[in-house]
Design an enzyme around this catalytic site. Structure first.
Site, PDB file in Angstrom:
ATOM      1  N   LYS A 122       0.849  -1.191   0.000  1.00 40.12           N
ATOM      2  CA  LYS A 122       0.000   0.000   0.000  1.00 40.12           C
ATOM      3  C   LYS A 122       0.886   1.243   0.000  1.00 40.12           C
ATOM      4  O   LYS A 122       1.763   1.397   0.873  1.00 40.12           O
ATOM      5  CB  LYS A 122      -0.886  -0.023   1.251  1.00 40.12           C
TER       6      LYS A 122
HETATM    7  O1  G3P Z   1      -8.075   1.352   5.172  1.00 47.97           O
HETATM    8  C1  G3P Z   1      -8.444   2.563   4.639  1.00 47.97           C
HETATM    9  C2  G3P Z   1      -9.862   3.002   4.972  1.00 47.97           C
HETATM   10  O2  G3P Z   1     -10.773   1.970   4.715  1.00 47.97           O
HETATM   11  C3  G3P Z   1     -10.011   3.639   6.313  1.00 47.97           C
HETATM   12  O3  G3P Z   1     -11.342   3.888   6.651  1.00 47.97           O
HETATM   13  O4  G3P Z   1     -13.036   4.507   8.330  1.00 47.97           O
HETATM   14  O5  G3P Z   1     -10.635   5.134   8.727  1.00 47.97           O
HETATM   15  O6  G3P Z   1     -11.991   6.297   6.994  1.00 47.97           O
HETATM   16  P1  G3P Z   1     -11.775   5.010   7.742  1.00 47.97           P
END
Ligand code: G3P
Length: 215
Positions: free
Chosen positions: A83
């Site tokens: 990533k």
């Molecule tokens: O892994 C990246 C993403 O899915 C993070 O989500 O909920 O922290 O905005 P969030």
């Protein structure tokens, strides 16, 4: 459509894996920081449970550092996808890693122009964050629509992974648009399964069945 779990928690991964419906895992530094194990230990364990793509994020900001970390992570298991953040250096690192046969998931994408450049750089996956756009009163799903259209227009092979999913509707709308992957917290995975009418219907069937069998 592929469904990934967005977590580094082994218990959640094991539970969801039992359903046979989880195609991969995405992690990020914040998710890994919540766990007690080392990053490498976690990745080895995750890769032994789920055979699909497992995203592991670099933390360097420089091209050479990202490439070095990416190569190290990719050696942990064949199903690791590195990533890389969507920065100018990140886009350079994606190309260098690709030339060595290492696949990248370009993360922290918030605009169609960023997604276009990630595809041109040869990203294996692009991760637009829908929930975080919704949080600032923008329409996250509109970004997914735009990226899918751009990628279709030019036959880019980069897969669209809808990240930052906060509720089932994000997943359903991603499927309607035709995004290849959605990654979800365990809670959202459970919400996809459950429906109150299913529970009510099942309770009624079972109570009626009990009456038949006690006659
Ligand atoms: O892994 C990246 C993403 O899915 C993070 O989500 O909920 O922290 O905005 P969030």
């Amino acid at each position: 459509m592929k469904l990934f779990l967005d977590t580094a928690n082994i218990d959640e991964i094991k539970l969801a894996a039992q359903t046979g419906l989880i195609d991969g895992i995405t992690t990020n530094p914040s998710l890994v920081a919540k766990e007690k194990k080392s990053f490498e230990e976690l990745l080895q364990e995750i890769c032994s449970i789920i055979k699909g793509d497992i995203s592991a994020e670099v933390t360097s900001l420089e091209i050479d550092g990202m490439v070095k970390e990416g190569k190290h992570l990719a050696k942990i298991a064949d199903n690791i996808v590195v990533k890389i953040p969507l920065t100018q250096n990140g886009l350079c690192a994606v190309q260098k890693l690709k030339s060595e046969g290492i696949r990248s998931n370009v993360t922290l994408c918030f605009s169609p122009s960023q997604a276009l450049l990630a595809a041109k750089a040869g990203a294996y996956i692009i991760s637009p964050f829908v929930g975080r756009l919704d949080d600032i009163s923008e329409d996250g799903m509109n970004l997914i629509q735009q990226i899918v259209q751009i990628y279709n227009n030019y036959n880019f092979e980069t897969q669209v992974l809808v990240a930052s999913c906060r509720h089932p509707l994000h997943v359903v709308n991603s499927a309607l648009i035709g995004a290849q992957i959605a990654t979800l917290p365990y809670k959202v995975f459970e919400q996809l399964i459950k429906h109150p009418l299913t529970d009510i219907g099942l309770e009624k069937f079972l109570s009626d069945w009990k009456k038949v069998n006690t006659k």
